[in-house]
Every structure is written in structure tokens, then in C-alpha cells.
Motif scaffolding. Structure first.
Motif, mmCIF file in Angstrom:
data_model
loop_
_atom_site.group_PDB
_atom_site.id
_atom_site.type_symbol
_atom_site.label_atom_id
_atom_site.label_comp_id
_atom_site.label_asym_id
_atom_site.label_seq_id
_atom_site.Cartn_x
_atom_site.Cartn_y
_atom_site.Cartn_z
ATOM 1 N N GLN A 50 -27.210 2.320 -1.858
ATOM 2 C CA GLN A 50 -26.914 1.896 -3.372
ATOM 3 C C GLN A 50 -26.222 0.671 -3.619
ATOM 4 O O GLN A 50 -26.372 -0.420 -4.317
ATOM 5 C CB GLN A 50 -26.211 2.890 -4.358
ATOM 6 C CG GLN A 50 -26.439 2.666 -5.765
ATOM 7 C CD GLN A 50 -25.551 3.718 -6.564
ATOM 8 O OE1 GLN A 50 -25.124 4.579 -6.060
ATOM 9 N NE2 GLN A 50 -25.949 3.764 -7.687
ATOM 10 N N TRP A 55 -33.120 0.036 -2.489
ATOM 11 C CA TRP A 55 -33.623 1.331 -3.198
ATOM 12 C C TRP A 55 -34.330 2.036 -2.368
ATOM 13 O O TRP A 55 -34.498 3.410 -2.711
ATOM 14 C CB TRP A 55 -34.220 0.649 -4.570
ATOM 15 C CG TRP A 55 -33.319 -0.424 -5.198
ATOM 16 C CD1 TRP A 55 -33.714 -1.658 -5.482
ATOM 17 C CD2 TRP A 55 -31.977 -0.018 -5.754
ATOM 18 N NE1 TRP A 55 -32.558 -2.093 -6.199
ATOM 19 C CE2 TRP A 55 -31.348 -1.082 -6.022
ATOM 20 C CE3 TRP A 55 -30.993 1.084 -5.738
ATOM 21 C CZ2 TRP A 55 -30.282 -1.375 -6.736
ATOM 22 C CZ3 TRP A 55 -29.915 0.890 -6.283
ATOM 23 C CH2 TRP A 55 -29.527 -0.211 -6.770
ATOM 24 N N LEU A 58 -32.100 4.428 -0.338
ATOM 25 C CA LEU A 58 -31.777 5.003 -1.600
ATOM 26 C C LEU A 58 -32.411 6.367 -1.801
ATOM 27 O O LEU A 58 -32.095 7.424 -1.791
ATOM 28 C CB LEU A 58 -31.234 4.418 -2.657
ATOM 29 C CG LEU A 58 -30.630 5.388 -3.750
ATOM 30 C CD1 LEU A 58 -29.441 5.994 -3.359
ATOM 31 C CD2 LEU A 58 -30.120 4.490 -4.922
#
Length: 85
Positions: A50, A55, A58
Motif C-alpha cells: 500500500q 495495488w 496489496l
């Protein structure tokens, strides 16, 4: 004859709901040391991803953590539900 089929269906549904209700009320087990370490490592990975704006990483780490929580606590546990939301 038709009403006999309906009665059997209702009885079967009642039996299923009793079994499901009993299993849903069971207390979750405590995580093992290995599960706790794996969970913590996934949290660190997710936080780093993060911070870096990665992303995809994540999401991968978050999904793995949620799956670990589901295996550990069960699919109906509040912690599991919070992880998948």
C-alpha cells in the motif's frame, strides 16, 4: 401425495438449519504460532504494498490473509467477514 412431499421438504430444511445453526455457533479456535506468523507477514506485505502504491500486491496479500483467517476462524467469524469486505 403432494402434501407428503412438502412435509418431507420442510422437515429436511429444519434439520439442515439446526445443523448449520449449531456449527455457526461453535467458538473459533486460536491460531497456531505458524498461522500467527504467516498472518503477521501478510499484514506487513500488505502495508508495504500500500505504501508503495502496488495495488496488485496489496490485493494478493489481502486475499491470502483473508483466506488464512477463514481457514483459522471459519467463514462466519466476524474477523473473516471484515477481511473479505
Amino acid at each position: 401425495m403432494r402434501s407428503g412431499i412438502c412435509r418431507a421438504g420442510v422437515g429436511a430444511c429444519a434439520a439442515i438449519s439446526i445443523v448449520v445453526g449449531a456449527s455457526a455457533a461453535a467458538a473459533p479456535r486460536a491460531p497456531t504460532a505458524a498461522e500467527g506468523a504467516a498472518w503477521q507477514a501478510l499484514v506487513v506485505q500488505a502495508e508495504a504494498a500500500q505504501a508503495a502504491g502496488d495495488w496488485k500486491q496489496l490485493e494478493r496479500a489481502s486475499r491470502k490473509r483473508a483466506a488464512l483467517e477463514e481457514r483459522t476462524y471459519g467463514p462466519d467469524a466476524p474477523l473473516t467477514a471484515a477481511s473479505w469486505s
